[in-house]
Design an enzyme around this catalytic site. Structure first.
Site, PDB file in Angstrom:
ATOM      1  N   GLY A 128       0.793  -1.206   0.000  1.00  0.00           N
ATOM      2  CA  GLY A 128       0.000   0.000   0.000  1.00  0.00           C
ATOM      3  C   GLY A 128       0.831   1.264   0.000  1.00  0.00           C
ATOM      4  CB  CYS A 129       4.271   2.003  -1.090  1.00  0.00           C
ATOM      5  SG  CYS A 129       5.494   3.295  -0.959  1.00  0.00           S
ATOM      6  N   GLY A 130       2.337   4.695  -0.621  1.00  0.00           N
ATOM      7  CA  GLY A 130       1.706   5.853  -1.228  1.00  0.00           C
ATOM      8  C   GLY A 130       2.639   6.636  -2.121  1.00  0.00           C
ATOM      9  CB  CYS A 132       7.390   3.881  -1.998  1.00  0.00           C
ATOM     10  SG  CYS A 132       6.017   2.826  -2.496  1.00  0.00           S
TER      11      CYS A 132
END
Length: 288
Positions: A128-130, A132
């Site tokens: 769920g990296c926003g 990155c």
């Protein structure tokens, strides 16, 4: 391994307040030690896998996430990242199982796809990296719409929403390892809830499910509650989707507060049984 054939997911369906996330949990053996004794058990754990998003056949990003509500995820991600402006711009979505992960093919207007080519993004992301995957700082801190006057909600409605949140998380009750994002009416009644191992993904799914309910953008007023900390990416996604009140059970970062203040979003955090804190635009919160 998740078994799934390519399937078109273009037909909208009514979304309940929350639903079982089929395929998002799996049994795994574990040695459990309690009271000095050991036993072998099978425990439900959250499924995490690569989710590769492509637009018009071009790879855009790979996120780690839960393999559930993927049509909501595709639509919500597209809206929250400002790849499209309206839900109607997202055409057919097709999901293909590649064994180790799922490919989510999204169709958008060609002019949007051309604009996407000017937004460099690394094709890898954590759960769920926003931010990155964003390659440029200017893109990471993109301009946000001004949210205007927005709705007003009572402290009692926020308290009721936070209290009802656990009941809207069937997957988390099973695995105790996923985030949730939920939409409530101004009276604190639940409308939608979505879950994912990634906090950003959960919010994307909620935004997508909400957009599918009102593809013309005519949304009923309300507010969103998230189970995670309030980071700048969550503020960006909410503001881009037109959400003016965002409530988090955890606390915010400095950049989240600054961004929410600038775009006109009411940021409520630390929402627990004993109350909450309002960090920006408190004029939207009232007592009854």
């Amino acid at each position: 391994m998740l078994t799934r054939s390519p399937a078109s997911l273009t037909t909208p369906r009514p979304a309940p307040e929350s639903r079982e996330a089929t395929g998002a949990a799996a049994l795994r053996p574990a040695d459990r030690w309690t009271g000095g004794r050991q036993e072998t058990i099978e425990r439900a754990v959250a499924v995490e896998m690569p989710l590769a998003i492509t637009y018009n056949g071009q790879s855009y990003v790979v996120m780690m996430g839960s393999p559930a509500d993927l049509e909501d995820f595709a639509l919500g991600f597209s809206l929250a990242e400002a790849i499209v402006k309206r839900a109607s711009e997202v055409g057919p979505v097709q999901i293909t199982d590649h064994g180790k992960g799922l490919q989510i093919d999204v169709t958008i207007p060609e002019r949007r796809a051309r604009m996407l080519g000017a937004r460099p993004r690394n094709l890898a992301g954590r759960a769920g990296c926003g931010l990155c995957g964003i390659a440029e700082i200017d893109d990471a801190l993109r301009p946000l719409p001004q949210l205007g006057q927005g709705p007003v909600v009572s402290r009692q409605a926020i308290a009721a929403a936070v209290a009802s949140l656990p009941a809207l998380q069937p997957l988390n009750r099973e695995v105790h390892a996923v985030h949730a994002a939920a939409w409530f009416t101004l009276e604190g009644e639940p409308v939608l809830a979505r879950e994912d191992v990634g906090r950003h993904n959960a919010l994307d799914k909620l935004i997508g499910a909400r957009a599918r309910m009102a593809p013309d953008g005519d949304h009923a007023p309300g507010f969103a509650v998230i189970t995670s900390r309030m980071s700048v990416e969550m503020v960006q996604k909410a503001a881009t989707a037109g959400i003016a009140i965002l409530v988090a059970v955890s606390l915010p970062t400095t950049l989240a507060i600054e961004t929410a203040e600038t775009c006109g979003l009411t940021l409520v955090a630390g929402a627990r049984d004993d109350g909450f804190q309002v960090y920006t635009h408190p004029e939207r919160i009232k007592d009854r």
